[in-house]
Structure formats: structure tokens, C-alpha cells
Design an enzyme around this catalytic site. Structure first.
Site, mmCIF file in Angstrom:
data_model
loop_
_atom_site.group_PDB
_atom_site.id
_atom_site.type_symbol
_atom_site.label_atom_id
_atom_site.label_comp_id
_atom_site.label_asym_id
_atom_site.label_seq_id
_atom_site.Cartn_x
_atom_site.Cartn_y
_atom_site.Cartn_z
ATOM 1 N N LYS A 193 -18.078 -9.583 24.703
ATOM 2 C CA LYS A 193 -19.271 -9.159 23.965
ATOM 3 C C LYS A 193 -20.477 -9.533 24.741
ATOM 4 C CE LYS A 193 -16.962 -10.513 19.675
ATOM 5 N NZ LYS A 193 -17.070 -11.436 18.527
ATOM 6 N N TYR A 234 -15.837 -3.483 12.426
ATOM 7 C CA TYR A 234 -15.794 -4.711 11.804
ATOM 8 C C TYR A 234 -16.132 -4.366 10.256
ATOM 9 C CZ TYR A 234 -16.638 -7.669 15.919
ATOM 10 O OH TYR A 234 -16.514 -8.343 16.723
ATOM 11 N N ASN A 241 -19.285 -15.499 20.299
ATOM 12 C CA ASN A 241 -17.704 -16.228 20.813
ATOM 13 C C ASN A 241 -16.970 -15.429 21.795
ATOM 14 O OD1 ASN A 241 -17.001 -14.087 19.094
ATOM 15 N ND2 ASN A 241 -16.109 -15.134 17.755
ATOM 16 N N HIS A 267 -13.800 -10.059 21.689
ATOM 17 C CA HIS A 267 -13.123 -9.660 20.647
ATOM 18 C C HIS A 267 -11.721 -9.191 21.217
ATOM 19 C CE1 HIS A 267 -11.553 -7.110 17.553
ATOM 20 N NE2 HIS A 267 -11.062 -6.172 18.254
ATOM 21 N N GLU A 272 -8.130 0.512 17.432
ATOM 22 C CA GLU A 272 -9.009 0.275 18.169
ATOM 23 C C GLU A 272 -9.234 0.772 19.735
ATOM 24 O OE1 GLU A 272 -9.201 -4.093 18.189
ATOM 25 O OE2 GLU A 272 -9.671 -4.098 15.985
HETATM 26 P P1 IDP Z 1 -12.181 -12.682 15.348
HETATM 27 O O1 IDP Z 1 -13.192 -12.376 16.250
HETATM 28 O O2 IDP Z 1 -11.422 -13.973 15.594
HETATM 29 O O3 IDP Z 1 -10.755 -11.773 14.908
HETATM 30 P P2 IDP Z 1 -13.165 -12.072 12.497
HETATM 31 O O4 IDP Z 1 -12.999 -12.806 11.362
HETATM 32 O O5 IDP Z 1 -12.360 -10.719 12.613
HETATM 33 O O6 IDP Z 1 -12.748 -12.874 13.833
HETATM 34 O O7 IDP Z 1 -14.607 -11.674 12.800
HETATM 35 C C1 IDP Z 1 -15.109 -10.796 13.941
HETATM 36 C C2 IDP Z 1 -16.558 -11.588 14.521
HETATM 37 O O8 IDP Z 1 -17.598 -11.610 13.471
HETATM 38 C C3 IDP Z 1 -16.204 -12.812 15.014
HETATM 39 O O9 IDP Z 1 -15.624 -12.685 16.220
HETATM 40 C C4 IDP Z 1 -17.766 -13.427 15.139
HETATM 41 O O10 IDP Z 1 -18.321 -13.015 16.103
HETATM 42 C C5 IDP Z 1 -18.152 -12.847 13.628
HETATM 43 N N1 IDP Z 1 -18.182 -13.700 12.525
HETATM 44 C C6 IDP Z 1 -17.020 -13.904 11.893
HETATM 45 N N2 IDP Z 1 -17.320 -14.938 11.105
HETATM 46 C C7 IDP Z 1 -18.379 -15.230 11.197
HETATM 47 C C8 IDP Z 1 -19.041 -16.313 10.498
HETATM 48 O O11 IDP Z 1 -19.045 -17.125 9.589
HETATM 49 N N3 IDP Z 1 -20.603 -16.477 10.982
HETATM 50 C C9 IDP Z 1 -20.938 -15.638 11.949
HETATM 51 N N4 IDP Z 1 -20.306 -14.622 12.471
HETATM 52 C C10 IDP Z 1 -19.071 -14.491 12.142
HETATM 53 MG MG MG Z 2 -11.092 -9.938 13.887
#
Ligand code: IDP
Ligand code: MG
Length: 154
Positions: A9, A49, A112, A115, A126
Site C-alpha cells: 500500500k 473494498y 497498515n 493487503h 483479486e
Molecule cells: P484486512 O486488510 O485486514 O483484510 P479489511 O477489514 O478487509 O481488513 O479492511 C480493508 C482495509 O480497510 C484495512 O486494511 C484498512 O486499511 C482499512 N480499514 C479497515 N477497517 C478500518 C477502520 O476501522 N478504520 C480505518 N481503516 C480501516
Molecule cells: Mg480484507
């Protein structure tokens, strides 16, 4: 062997951690079957997403994911989807266990770093979303016999 899909990312690109993150996948024994840099836009992010489009943070997520180009990868190995998810760590990097990519490099729930596909089915979807078939390479790695036992190489 199984393939999974990874995005380095904008948080990884901006912090110059591309080499550190890719090194982890390679040291683990995963094979890079595809890799390229691309600029994401809102349209592909609304697909990728789709489970988050109605969340209040979605506009911030789009801004974050389009802040710089990203690097997308197809990684290959036995049980690659589960292995790479385990290496990724919890979504909120502050909660991610040390030793994981998010746990070692991150402090944010949004920024973070990576992905990674969460199931074999989603990995296929994907990979098709981000790669053309000719951008994925089938080649032998000379290290494979040292990485797996013969009965693990299917
Ligand atoms: P993942 O990346 O661990 O699979 P997902 O729930 O699929 O998590 O969410 C996709 C991305 O959306 C996360 O990696 C993060 O960058 C963002 N995200 C998810 N939940 C939050 C939140 O509560 N606040 C801000 N960003 C979030
Ligand atoms: Mg995810």
C-alpha cells in the site's frame, strides 16, 4: 501451487519499506509469480473494498490507497493464502503481533502497509482484477527442493 494476491500500500511506498516487505516474502520461501507498480483509482477500490463502501471511513481509505502508486504482487507457494495472511497480522497494526509485517512496521488501522487475500476464492478474484494472464509467470525456482519435501510439491 496456490497463489495469493498482495498490495504494498502507499504506506509501504511512502516509508521506503518496499524492499523490507518483499524480502520477508522471499525469505519465507514464497515465489513471486507477478509484480508491477500501478496507480489505483476509486473505481477499482470500490470493487476491491466492496465490503467497506458503506463504512464512514471509506473516503479516507480511498484517499489513502490513491496517495501514491502501489505495488501489486502474486505470490505462490503451498497454502500461500493462509501463510501470507498470517505474515500480514491483524488489520489494526497496533494490535498486530510482533513478527508480522503490520506488527513490526505499523502503528495504524488504516496505514497498515499491505493487503493480502483472505481466502483462496478471493485470491483468484483479486488476481484477475489486478493482473492480465500474461503478467503472471510460470517458472521454476531452483530453491524449491530445499524449501519443500517431495510430497509437499503439488
Ligand atoms: P484486512 O486488510 O485486514 O483484510 P479489511 O477489514 O478487509 O481488513 O479492511 C480493508 C482495509 O480497510 C484495512 O486494511 C484498512 O486499511 C482499512 N480499514 C479497515 N477497517 C478500518 C477502520 O476501522 N478504520 C480505518 N481503516 C480501516
Ligand atoms: Mg480484507
Amino acid at each position: 501451487m496456490e497463489q495469493t494476491f498482495v498490495i504494498l500500500k502507499p504506506s509501504t511506498i511512502s516509508r521506503s519499506l518496499v524492499g523490507d516487505v518483499i524480502e520477508r516474502y522471499q525469505r519465507k520461501g514464497l515465489k513471486i509469480a507477478g509484480i508491477k507498480m500501478m496507480q489505483l483509482g476509486e473505481e477499482i477500490l470500490r470493487e476491491h473494498y466492496a465490503h467497506l463502501v458503506d463504512r464512514p471511513f471509506f473516503p479516507l481509505l480511498v484517499k489513502s490507497m490513491t496517495a501514491t502508486p502501489v505495488i501489486v504482487m502474486v505470490l505462490e507457494g503451498k497454502d500461500a493464502v493462509a501463510v501470507v495472511r498470517a505474515m500480514t497480522g491483524a488489520t489494526n497494526a497496533r494490535n498486530a503481533v510482533p513478527g508480522t509485517i503490520r506488527g513490526d512496521f505499523g502503528m495504524s488501522g488504516q496505514e497498515n502497509l499491505v493487503h493480502a487475500s483472505d481466502s483462496v476464492e478471493n485470491a483468484k478474484i483479486e488476481i484477475n482484477r489486478f493482473f492480465r494472464p500474461e503478467e503472471i509467470f510460470n517458472y521454476g525456482l531452483v530453491t524449491v527442493p530445499a524449501i519443500y519435501s517431495p510430497d509437499e510439491m503439488d
